[in-house]
Write a protein that holds these residues in place. Structure first.
Motif, mmCIF file in Angstrom:
data_model
loop_
_atom_site.group_PDB
_atom_site.id
_atom_site.type_symbol
_atom_site.label_atom_id
_atom_site.label_comp_id
_atom_site.label_asym_id
_atom_site.label_seq_id
_atom_site.Cartn_x
_atom_site.Cartn_y
_atom_site.Cartn_z
ATOM 1 N N ALA A 51 0.642 -1.137 0.034
ATOM 2 C CA ALA A 51 0.115 -0.045 0.097
ATOM 3 C C ALA A 51 0.763 1.308 0.042
ATOM 4 O O ALA A 51 0.394 2.032 -0.602
ATOM 5 C CB ALA A 51 -1.019 -0.070 1.154
ATOM 6 N N LEU A 52 1.875 1.252 0.722
ATOM 7 C CA LEU A 52 3.068 2.224 0.912
ATOM 8 C C LEU A 52 3.609 2.581 -0.563
ATOM 9 O O LEU A 52 3.549 3.642 -0.945
ATOM 10 C CB LEU A 52 3.886 2.177 1.851
ATOM 11 C CG LEU A 52 3.445 2.186 3.328
ATOM 12 C CD1 LEU A 52 4.467 1.785 4.330
ATOM 13 C CD2 LEU A 52 3.015 3.766 3.561
ATOM 14 N N THR A 55 1.081 3.924 -3.186
ATOM 15 C CA THR A 55 0.765 5.305 -2.939
ATOM 16 C C THR A 55 1.964 6.062 -3.481
ATOM 17 O O THR A 55 1.620 7.057 -4.326
ATOM 18 C CB THR A 55 0.761 5.606 -1.413
ATOM 19 O OG1 THR A 55 -0.427 4.925 -0.756
ATOM 20 C CG2 THR A 55 0.547 6.981 -1.265
ATOM 21 N N GLY A 56 3.023 5.750 -3.403
ATOM 22 C CA GLY A 56 4.364 6.299 -3.773
ATOM 23 C C GLY A 56 4.214 6.392 -5.275
ATOM 24 O O GLY A 56 4.690 7.465 -5.867
ATOM 25 N N ALA A 58 1.600 5.792 -7.271
ATOM 26 C CA ALA A 58 0.472 6.946 -7.804
ATOM 27 C C ALA A 58 0.964 8.286 -7.769
ATOM 28 O O ALA A 58 0.742 8.868 -8.716
ATOM 29 C CB ALA A 58 -0.741 6.671 -7.046
ATOM 30 N N TRP A 59 1.754 8.585 -6.769
ATOM 31 C CA TRP A 59 2.231 10.294 -6.784
ATOM 32 C C TRP A 59 3.002 10.212 -7.838
ATOM 33 O O TRP A 59 3.066 11.449 -8.413
ATOM 34 C CB TRP A 59 2.687 10.342 -5.429
ATOM 35 C CG TRP A 59 3.272 11.534 -4.998
ATOM 36 C CD1 TRP A 59 2.627 12.880 -4.913
ATOM 37 C CD2 TRP A 59 4.404 11.936 -5.202
ATOM 38 N NE1 TRP A 59 3.471 13.885 -4.520
ATOM 39 C CE2 TRP A 59 4.394 13.483 -5.036
ATOM 40 C CE3 TRP A 59 5.822 11.459 -5.500
ATOM 41 C CZ2 TRP A 59 5.983 14.179 -5.348
ATOM 42 C CZ3 TRP A 59 7.153 12.301 -5.654
ATOM 43 C CH2 TRP A 59 6.909 13.600 -5.317
ATOM 44 N N ALA A 109 1.294 -2.197 -6.197
ATOM 45 C CA ALA A 109 1.622 -0.833 -6.895
ATOM 46 C C ALA A 109 1.463 -1.028 -8.474
ATOM 47 O O ALA A 109 0.779 0.015 -9.197
ATOM 48 C CB ALA A 109 3.145 -0.545 -6.500
ATOM 49 N N THR A 112 -2.260 -0.860 -9.226
ATOM 50 C CA THR A 112 -2.709 0.425 -8.965
ATOM 51 C C THR A 112 -2.404 1.280 -10.256
ATOM 52 O O THR A 112 -3.315 1.930 -10.731
ATOM 53 C CB THR A 112 -2.088 1.019 -7.519
ATOM 54 O OG1 THR A 112 -2.497 0.154 -6.590
ATOM 55 C CG2 THR A 112 -2.635 2.472 -7.395
#
Length: 186
Positions: A51-52, A55-56, A58-59, A109, A112
């Protein structure tokens, strides 16, 4: 679907079909390789880590969207995601103690980014009214792709094994590149 929209719906749906087939195959391979090497109790830690990482990723993708032309971003993202599968495959082969963990960590990731890219592709290719009309058909083709990916895993598990599925997922993503190029505005 209105006259003249069938081709674009088929191309975008075909892209979604390939992406969901690839991610279904990838998730199955990643989880099976992980569970062969680690106890199931480690799964929550891998999911938290992924998840971390997701998130990175996606950023970073959002930052790239602000700087790159949509067609180039779609093509580069899809090709990089397909190429990304080589990294965990090499780790599994040469560092079997960490390879399955890294694969599962990165897979979320990966999924995502595939999802973000697919939605962005549809948004760039269609105006809002067309998207509302065509998205159910595009989504249905994607669902068929996910089902097809699962059936492929079941039919080929003994033949390919989990690491062979990484190559299959990469091949499906590379097949999706032409649809991504067509569906993106320059």
């Amino acid at each position: 679907i209105r006259p003249g929209e069938g081709g674009v719906a088929l191309r975008l749906g075909g892209h979604f079909f390939l992406v969901l087939a690839a991610t279904t195959i990838l998730l199955t391979a990643a989880e099976s390789l992980f569970l062969v090497r680690y106890p199931a109790g480690y799964l929550p830690y891998a999911y938290l880590g992924s998840a971390l990482v997701g998130t990175g990723a996606a950023w970073l993708y959002g930052r790239a969207m602000a700087r790159a032309a949509p067609r180039a971003l779609s093509t580069v993202t899809t090709v990089l995601l397909a190429g990304f599968l080589a990294v965990p495959a090499l780790l599994i082969r040469f560092a079997p103690d960490v390879g399955p963990f890294v694969l599962l960590l990165l897979t979320q990731a990966y999924v995502t980014l595939c999802s973000i890219e697919n939605v962005g592709l549809v948004q760039r290719a269609l105006d809002s009214r067309s998207a509302r009309r065509l998205f159910p058909a595009i989504g249905a083709l994607g669902g068929i792709g996910a089902t097809g990916g699962a059936l492929f895993v079941g039919a080929c598990a003994n033949l390919l094994g989990p690491t062979g599925f990484l190559a299959a997922a990469a091949a499906l993503l590379l097949l999706a590149v032409p649809a991504a190029r067509y569906g993106s505005a320059s």
